[in-house]
Design a protein around this motif. Structure first.
Motif, PDB file in Angstrom:
ATOM      1  N   ALA A 124       0.835  -1.205   0.000  1.00  9.32           N
ATOM      2  CA  ALA A 124       0.000   0.000   0.000  1.00  9.32           C
ATOM      3  C   ALA A 124       0.872   1.257   0.000  1.00  9.32           C
ATOM      4  O   ALA A 124       0.565   2.238  -0.685  1.00  9.32           O
ATOM      5  CB  ALA A 124      -0.924  -0.011   1.213  1.00  9.32           C
ATOM      6  N   ARG A 127       2.103   1.853  -3.505  1.00  7.68           N
ATOM      7  CA  ARG A 127       1.077   2.484  -4.346  1.00  7.68           C
ATOM      8  C   ARG A 127       0.932   3.977  -3.997  1.00  7.68           C
ATOM      9  O   ARG A 127       0.706   4.812  -4.881  1.00  7.68           O
ATOM     10  CB  ARG A 127      -0.264   1.764  -4.174  1.00  7.68           C
ATOM     11  CG  ARG A 127      -0.318   0.342  -4.693  1.00  7.68           C
ATOM     12  CD  ARG A 127      -0.070   0.276  -6.193  1.00  7.68           C
ATOM     13  NE  ARG A 127       1.362   0.253  -6.507  1.00  7.68           N
ATOM     14  CZ  ARG A 127       1.888   0.572  -7.685  1.00  7.68           C
ATOM     15  NH1 ARG A 127       1.090   0.957  -8.670  1.00  7.68           N
ATOM     16  NH2 ARG A 127       3.170   0.508  -7.896  1.00  7.68           N
ATOM     17  N   TYR A 128       1.048   4.287  -2.703  1.00  4.83           N
ATOM     18  CA  TYR A 128       0.947   5.689  -2.270  1.00  4.83           C
ATOM     19  C   TYR A 128       2.048   6.536  -2.915  1.00  4.83           C
ATOM     20  O   TYR A 128       1.783   7.620  -3.457  1.00  4.83           O
ATOM     21  CB  TYR A 128       1.019   5.762  -0.749  1.00  4.83           C
ATOM     22  CG  TYR A 128       1.449   7.114  -0.219  1.00  4.83           C
ATOM     23  CD1 TYR A 128       0.578   8.203  -0.242  1.00  4.83           C
ATOM     24  CD2 TYR A 128       2.738   7.288   0.293  1.00  4.83           C
ATOM     25  CE1 TYR A 128       0.985   9.446   0.227  1.00  4.83           C
ATOM     26  CE2 TYR A 128       3.149   8.532   0.765  1.00  4.83           C
ATOM     27  CZ  TYR A 128       2.275   9.596   0.730  1.00  4.83           C
ATOM     28  OH  TYR A 128       2.682  10.823   1.194  1.00  4.83           O
ATOM     29  N   TYR A 223      -4.265   4.699   1.492  1.00  6.93           N
ATOM     30  CA  TYR A 223      -5.350   4.848   0.524  1.00  6.93           C
ATOM     31  C   TYR A 223      -6.166   6.117   0.759  1.00  6.93           C
ATOM     32  O   TYR A 223      -6.796   6.631  -0.172  1.00  6.93           O
ATOM     33  CB  TYR A 223      -6.237   3.610   0.525  1.00  6.93           C
ATOM     34  CG  TYR A 223      -5.651   2.520  -0.345  1.00  6.93           C
ATOM     35  CD1 TYR A 223      -5.692   2.622  -1.731  1.00  6.93           C
ATOM     36  CD2 TYR A 223      -5.016   1.420   0.205  1.00  6.93           C
ATOM     37  CE1 TYR A 223      -5.131   1.655  -2.537  1.00  6.93           C
ATOM     38  CE2 TYR A 223      -4.447   0.445  -0.588  1.00  6.93           C
ATOM     39  CZ  TYR A 223      -4.509   0.564  -1.966  1.00  6.93           C
ATOM     40  OH  TYR A 223      -3.941  -0.393  -2.767  1.00  6.93           O
ATOM     41  N   ILE A 226      -4.165   8.476  -1.196  1.00  5.09           N
ATOM     42  CA  ILE A 226      -4.373   8.198  -2.625  1.00  5.09           C
ATOM     43  C   ILE A 226      -5.717   8.745  -3.094  1.00  5.09           C
ATOM     44  O   ILE A 226      -5.823   9.363  -4.165  1.00  5.09           O
ATOM     45  CB  ILE A 226      -4.279   6.682  -2.896  1.00  5.09           C
ATOM     46  CG1 ILE A 226      -2.827   6.206  -2.741  1.00  5.09           C
ATOM     47  CG2 ILE A 226      -4.811   6.338  -4.285  1.00  5.09           C
ATOM     48  CD1 ILE A 226      -2.666   4.709  -2.803  1.00  5.09           C
ATOM     49  N   THR A 245      -4.452   0.463 -10.865  1.00  3.74           N
ATOM     50  CA  THR A 245      -3.209  -0.071 -10.306  1.00  3.74           C
ATOM     51  C   THR A 245      -3.391  -0.519  -8.857  1.00  3.74           C
ATOM     52  O   THR A 245      -2.584  -1.287  -8.344  1.00  3.74           O
ATOM     53  CB  THR A 245      -2.087   0.979 -10.360  1.00  3.74           C
ATOM     54  OG1 THR A 245      -2.432   2.094  -9.519  1.00  3.74           O
ATOM     55  CG2 THR A 245      -1.864   1.472 -11.777  1.00  3.74           C
ATOM     56  N   CYS A 246      -4.450  -0.019  -8.215  1.00  5.69           N
ATOM     57  CA  CYS A 246      -4.707  -0.371  -6.808  1.00  5.69           C
ATOM     58  C   CYS A 246      -5.748  -1.478  -6.661  1.00  5.69           C
ATOM     59  O   CYS A 246      -5.901  -2.027  -5.558  1.00  5.69           O
ATOM     60  CB  CYS A 246      -5.195   0.858  -6.035  1.00  5.69           C
ATOM     61  SG  CYS A 246      -4.084   2.269  -6.069  1.00  5.69           S
ATOM     62  N   HIS A 249      -4.512  -5.027  -5.465  1.00  4.10           N
ATOM     63  CA  HIS A 249      -4.025  -4.986  -4.087  1.00  4.10           C
ATOM     64  C   HIS A 249      -5.190  -4.842  -3.104  1.00  4.10           C
ATOM     65  O   HIS A 249      -5.226  -5.510  -2.054  1.00  4.10           O
ATOM     66  CB  HIS A 249      -3.049  -3.821  -3.904  1.00  4.10           C
ATOM     67  CG  HIS A 249      -2.583  -3.655  -2.489  1.00  4.10           C
ATOM     68  ND1 HIS A 249      -3.124  -2.705  -1.650  1.00  4.10           N
ATOM     69  CD2 HIS A 249      -1.665  -4.332  -1.754  1.00  4.10           C
ATOM     70  CE1 HIS A 249      -2.546  -2.798  -0.461  1.00  4.10           C
ATOM     71  NE2 HIS A 249      -1.654  -3.769  -0.496  1.00  4.10           N
ATOM     72  N   LEU A 250      -6.155  -3.997  -3.417  1.00  4.53           N
ATOM     73  CA  LEU A 250      -7.314  -3.826  -2.538  1.00  4.53           C
ATOM     74  C   LEU A 250      -8.115  -5.114  -2.429  1.00  4.53           C
ATOM     75  O   LEU A 250      -8.593  -5.480  -1.344  1.00  4.53           O
ATOM     76  CB  LEU A 250      -8.195  -2.691  -3.059  1.00  4.53           C
ATOM     77  CG  LEU A 250      -7.757  -1.266  -2.707  1.00  4.53           C
ATOM     78  CD1 LEU A 250      -8.625  -0.252  -3.422  1.00  4.53           C
ATOM     79  CD2 LEU A 250      -7.808  -1.040  -1.203  1.00  4.53           C
TER      80      LEU A 250
END
Length: 318
Positions: A124, A127-128, A223, A226, A245-246, A249-250
């Motif tokens: 996470a 991604r941030y 998130y 984000i 792109t998230c 993962h989510l």
């Protein structure tokens, strides 16, 4: 319940597994074997695909590689023994497992699950940085940082699992040694322990706080930042690309934390051994199978790497 004063430390336990369903066991064996082989194949394919990528691998691929390695070990801790027990004659009450063997299995299971909790938080953060600070991404999320985060995830899971295992196996066990489960899960062992005080459940509560609450807070913070960054984007195309792109993962995060929270964040009085055993079939067999599918369908880099590996294998067979 037996009097705790009469408690004895058993020399081992009996894993009941699914011995009370002799007619269903052959079918269950075939289903679990098929799912297990598919899980091993999917995660091994991701490992090989990431290894085939040139030396400048994106950080997310390194995290995916570690996630697949964890899932691979996670299933190997539980499933092979469960399959072997399903082949035993049906007249047995259960499959014997030593006290030490049970402790080791539980410790490894918790360590791998804990490492995955921390790893999802690290992903996470990745991604941030990628979405909120794209120009600094290459200088912040370096291979060295990825390696340090991977090591910290493993050590964190190991430390918590050792502490929890020591606490659980210091509890007194009374009467029956029969675990209504197919592996040494925490809830099954706590159900068997002859304790009446909530203080005995504090180690599990502490482990849940460290393994679930702390990484969850980090994931929510990442998130949240984000989401704020996406609101500032003017073009809808940019929002969709960033959100995609998230997505994988989510999805994995909700599956992992949802199962873990439902199973372990509750008092001992609410434990239902047979229901817990059924739910454990899902999170030890089905979710590890879904993770490679989710990432291979949603992540373009891993999809391209898998296609390269399969293309080479097809060319080599001609």
């Amino acid at each position: 319940m037996d009097d705790p004063s009469n408690a004895t430390t058993p020399c081992g336990f009996l894993l009941q597994g699914f011995f009370e369903f002799p007619h269903l066991r052959p079918l269950l064996f075939l289903l679990l074997l098929a799912v297990h082989l598919a899980t091993l194949s999917g995660n091994l394919l991701i490992l090989v695909a990431v290894a085939s990528v040139p030396s400048s691998r994106p950080p997310m691929l390194l995290f995916l590689c570690q996630l697949s390695a964890i899932e691979l070990c996670y299933t190997l801790v539980v499933v092979p023994r469960s399959l072997a027990d399903l082949t035993m004659p049906g007249h047995h009450r259960g499959s014997p497992i030593s006290f030490l063997g049970c402790a080791v299995q539980m410790q490894m299971f918790v360590a791998l699950g804990g490492a995955e909790c921390f790893l999802l938080a690290a992903m996470a953060y990745d991604r941030y940085v990628a979405i909120c600070h794209p120009l600094r991404y290459a200088s912040v999320v370096t291979p060295g940082l990825c390696a340090r985060l991977a090591l910290a995830c493993c050590l964190g899971g190991l430390l918590v699992s050792v502490g929890l295992t020591v606490a659980v196996f210091h509890l007194p066990f009374c009467g029956s040694r029969l675990l209504v489960h197919f592996f040494c899960d925490i809830t099954a062992l706590l159900h068997l322990a002859c304790t009446r005080s909530y203080a005995d459940e504090l180690p599990l509560l502490g482990a849940c706080l460290v393994l679930l609450l702390l990484p969850s807070a980090l994931i929510l913070a990442s998130y949240g930042a984000i989401a704020a960054a996406l609101r500032r984007l003017r073009g809808s195309g940019g929002r969709r690309k960033a959100a995609s792109t998230c997505a994988s993962h989510l999805t994995v995060t909700f599956l992992h934390y949802g199962c873990a929270t439902f199973m372990y964040v509750r008092p001992k009085s609410s434990y239902s051994p047979r229901l817990d055993r059924t739910l454990a079939l899902v999170y030890t067999n089905i979710t590890p199978l879904l993770y490679p599918l989710i990432y291979s369908l949603r992540n373009r880099e891993i999809t391209a790497a898998i296609h390269r590996v399969l293309g080479r294998a097809g060319a080599g067979s001609l």
